[in-house]
Design an enzyme around this catalytic site. Structure first.
Site, PDB file in Angstrom:
ATOM      1  N   LYS A   1       0.904  -0.993  -0.114  1.00 49.70           N
ATOM      2  CA  LYS A   1       0.093   0.051   0.007  1.00 49.70           C
ATOM      3  C   LYS A   1       0.726   1.091   0.032  1.00 49.70           C
ATOM      4  CE  LYS A   1      -2.334   1.606   3.550  1.00 49.70           C
ATOM      5  NZ  LYS A   1      -3.204   1.805   4.478  1.00 49.70           N
TER       6      LYS A   1
ATOM      7  N   HIS B   1     -11.570  11.494  10.807  1.00 52.80           N
ATOM      8  CA  HIS B   1     -12.248  10.591   9.848  1.00 52.80           C
ATOM      9  C   HIS B   1     -12.228   9.170  10.252  1.00 52.80           C
ATOM     10  CE1 HIS B   1     -12.851   9.047   5.863  1.00 52.80           C
ATOM     11  NE2 HIS B   1     -11.783   8.135   6.006  1.00 52.80           N
TER      12      HIS B   1
ATOM     13  N   GLY C   1      -4.023   5.171  17.031  1.00 53.01           N
ATOM     14  CA  GLY C   1      -3.736   6.443  16.082  1.00 53.01           C
ATOM     15  C   GLY C   1      -2.417   6.535  15.900  1.00 53.01           C
TER      16      GLY C   1
HETATM   17  P1  NAD Z   1      -7.866  13.150  11.128  1.00 54.52           P
HETATM   18  O1  NAD Z   1      -7.119  14.033  10.742  1.00 54.52           O
HETATM   19  O2  NAD Z   1      -9.440  13.077  10.599  1.00 54.52           O
HETATM   20  O3  NAD Z   1      -8.385  13.335  12.769  1.00 54.52           O
HETATM   21  C1  NAD Z   1      -7.284  13.610  13.757  1.00 54.52           C
HETATM   22  C2  NAD Z   1      -7.774  13.410  15.148  1.00 54.52           C
HETATM   23  O4  NAD Z   1      -6.737  13.696  16.060  1.00 54.52           O
HETATM   24  C3  NAD Z   1      -9.126  14.251  15.429  1.00 54.52           C
HETATM   25  O5  NAD Z   1      -9.788  13.744  16.363  1.00 54.52           O
HETATM   26  C4  NAD Z   1      -8.351  15.403  16.136  1.00 54.52           C
HETATM   27  O6  NAD Z   1      -9.115  16.203  16.978  1.00 54.52           O
HETATM   28  C5  NAD Z   1      -6.911  14.821  16.851  1.00 54.52           C
HETATM   29  N1  NAD Z   1      -6.071  15.558  17.152  1.00 54.52           N
HETATM   30  C6  NAD Z   1      -5.375  16.454  16.282  1.00 54.52           C
HETATM   31  N2  NAD Z   1      -4.362  17.024  16.853  1.00 54.52           N
HETATM   32  C7  NAD Z   1      -4.437  16.560  18.386  1.00 54.52           C
HETATM   33  C8  NAD Z   1      -3.559  16.650  19.587  1.00 54.52           C
HETATM   34  N3  NAD Z   1      -2.473  17.663  19.283  1.00 54.52           N
HETATM   35  N4  NAD Z   1      -3.840  15.984  20.588  1.00 54.52           N
HETATM   36  C9  NAD Z   1      -5.003  15.065  20.713  1.00 54.52           C
HETATM   37  N5  NAD Z   1      -5.674  15.013  19.653  1.00 54.52           N
HETATM   38  C10 NAD Z   1      -5.545  15.612  18.375  1.00 54.52           C
HETATM   39  O7  NAD Z   1      -7.195  11.706  11.161  1.00 54.52           O
HETATM   40  P2  NAD Z   1      -7.777  10.047  11.207  1.00 54.52           P
HETATM   41  O8  NAD Z   1      -7.920   9.972   9.749  1.00 54.52           O
HETATM   42  O9  NAD Z   1      -8.933  10.067  11.974  1.00 54.52           O
HETATM   43  O10 NAD Z   1      -6.666   9.223  11.748  1.00 54.52           O
HETATM   44  C11 NAD Z   1      -6.457   9.468  13.251  1.00 54.52           C
HETATM   45  C12 NAD Z   1      -5.026   8.916  13.407  1.00 54.52           C
HETATM   46  O11 NAD Z   1      -5.054   7.512  12.982  1.00 54.52           O
HETATM   47  C13 NAD Z   1      -3.897   9.450  12.780  1.00 54.52           C
HETATM   48  O12 NAD Z   1      -2.580   9.728  13.403  1.00 54.52           O
HETATM   49  C14 NAD Z   1      -3.376   8.308  11.565  1.00 54.52           C
HETATM   50  O13 NAD Z   1      -2.430   8.379  10.977  1.00 54.52           O
HETATM   51  C15 NAD Z   1      -4.005   7.162  12.391  1.00 54.52           C
HETATM   52  N6  NAD Z   1      -4.406   5.829  11.308  1.00 54.52           N
HETATM   53  C16 NAD Z   1      -3.807   4.896  12.134  1.00 54.52           C
HETATM   54  C17 NAD Z   1      -4.206   3.529  11.261  1.00 54.52           C
HETATM   55  C18 NAD Z   1      -3.474   2.314  12.064  1.00 54.52           C
HETATM   56  O14 NAD Z   1      -3.712   1.246  11.246  1.00 54.52           O
HETATM   57  N7  NAD Z   1      -3.109   2.265  13.230  1.00 54.52           N
HETATM   58  C19 NAD Z   1      -4.715   3.743  10.140  1.00 54.52           C
HETATM   59  C20 NAD Z   1      -5.297   5.062   9.793  1.00 54.52           C
HETATM   60  C21 NAD Z   1      -4.898   6.121  10.422  1.00 54.52           C
END
Ligand code: NAD
Length: 321
Positions: free
Chosen positions: A67, A137, A220
């Site tokens: 990916k 998201h 996250g």
């Molecule tokens: P997004 O940008 O849509 O949302 C980000 C989230 O983090 C929101 O809830 C926002 O309010 C919060 N946030 C932003 N700054 C912050 C801070 N300083 N302190 C605490 N919270 C904060 O992102 P998303 O698509 O929902 O993804 C969230 C996370 O999950 C990202 O870090 C992304 O890389 C990770 N992710 C992990 C996997 C996995 O397989 N583990 C897969 C996809 C995404």
């Protein structure tokens, strides 16, 4: 070669298809028949983007590929999703490109499947309150998948940007459950299961805020430097992950390992629990923590399902490549 555009994925693949595929590939990892290659993730110095690729091979299903994609923070102003990804599958016998599959929805579904699988195997059976930290998201996918795993009676949630919590409230209400926006003390005191899905680079949830018996799915942290929970919380939990090598380098465990609070050899891959080699939770009072780092094998598994379903339904776009 088969092409499955992003806009065709939703019609083809269901969340339960993804859960089954991810559970199977986690079990294959425990049998050592599937493995991930090292992750590449770089700030490319263009459009503030973080770009990378995750790749792997499952000898059982013969899913081979990668990916590719990442995070383009300025995409929203262009009417595009910030997270962009594409999955490439290759024929394991010839190396020819077998399929190109839109990876945005599949990423959300496979990530939600991973935390749901952790709840299925590790949360107490009598879990009633689900706590959500994060409302971006991925969060609605996480919430919907988690609600399928236990008879939850209430959802509580906290987010760094509280105005975003309404999207979680909508999902809870759609499922007929009460929803409450709470502070982190309250969230920890009430929740039986907590999912964190933020892009935080500093601990949000502290060890003292979590009660005995809680299951945490920390989803996250997927990059060096990110952190959602205090390293001490990782230290008091029985720790599980999708992939140990990723957990200690780019996952939530990186901080606890760096500080010597836990060692790599105490972390258990969830595949071992699925396959029965590890019994998972030891007692009703134990805190369990799943460090979901996001692995290539999840992507390859769900993309393979999409390809198989497209072929079976006669809707696959095939080109000579
Ligand atoms: P997004 O940008 O849509 O949302 C980000 C989230 O983090 C929101 O809830 C926002 O309010 C919060 N946030 C932003 N700054 C912050 C801070 N300083 N302190 C605490 N919270 C904060 O992102 P998303 O698509 O929902 O993804 C969230 C996370 O999950 C990202 O870090 C992304 O890389 C990770 N992710 C992990 C996997 C996995 O397989 N583990 C897969 C996809 C995404």
């Amino acid at each position: 070669m088969i092409i499955i555009p992003e806009n065709a994925v939703a019609e083809l693949v269901t969340p339960s298809d993804c859960l089954k595929a991810v559970e199977e590939v986690f079990a294959s990892m425990a049998n050592k028949s599937a493995y991930n290659f090292p992750v590449i993730r770089e700030a490319i110095g263009q459009a503030d983007a973080l770009y990378g690729f995750k790749s792997g091979f499952d000898r059982k299903s013969l899913a081979l590929g990668l990916k590719s994609g990442g995070f383009w923070p300025n995409n929203t102003s262009r009417g595009l999703t910030n997270h962009q990804s594409t999955i490439f599958l290759f024929d394991a016998d010839t190396g020819k490109c077998r399929a190109v599959v839109g990876g945005n929805l599949l990423t959300a579904l496979r990530t939600a499947a991973a935390s749901a699988i952790s709840i299925k195997y590790l949360a107490r059976k009598d879990a009633k309150v689900l706590g959500m930290i994060g409302a971006g998201h991925q969060s609605t996918f996480q919430l919907r998948a988690a609600l399928q795993q236990r008879q939850f009676e209430k959802v509580v949630a906290w987010n760094f940007h509280p105005e975003m919590l309404c999207r979680l409230e909508q999902v809870a209400n759609d499922e007929g459950l009460p929803f409450e926006a709470v502070d982190l003390d309250h969230l920890g005191a009430e929740s039986d299961v907590i999912i964190s899905i933020t892009s935080s680079f500093a601990p949000v949830l502290k060890a003292a805020q979590v009660r005995p018996g809680t299951h945490l799915a920390c989803m996250g942290t997927d990059t060096k430097g990110k952190q959602e929970v205090e390293a001490e919380l990782v230290g008091i939990a029985k720790v599980f992950t999708d992939d140990i090598a990723q957990a200690v380098t780019i996952g939530e465990c990186q901080h606890a390992v760096e500080r010597g609070i836990i060692t790599k050899d105490t972390i258990i891959e969830i595949g071992a629990v699925i396959g029965g080699a590890n019994h998972g939770r030891s007692s009703a009072d134990e805190i369990t923590l799943f460090d979901g780092t996001g692995i290539a094998l999840q992507d390859l598994a769900v993309a393979s399902v999409a390809v198989d379903l497209a072929l079976a339904k006669g809707v696959a776009i095939e080109i000579d490549f």
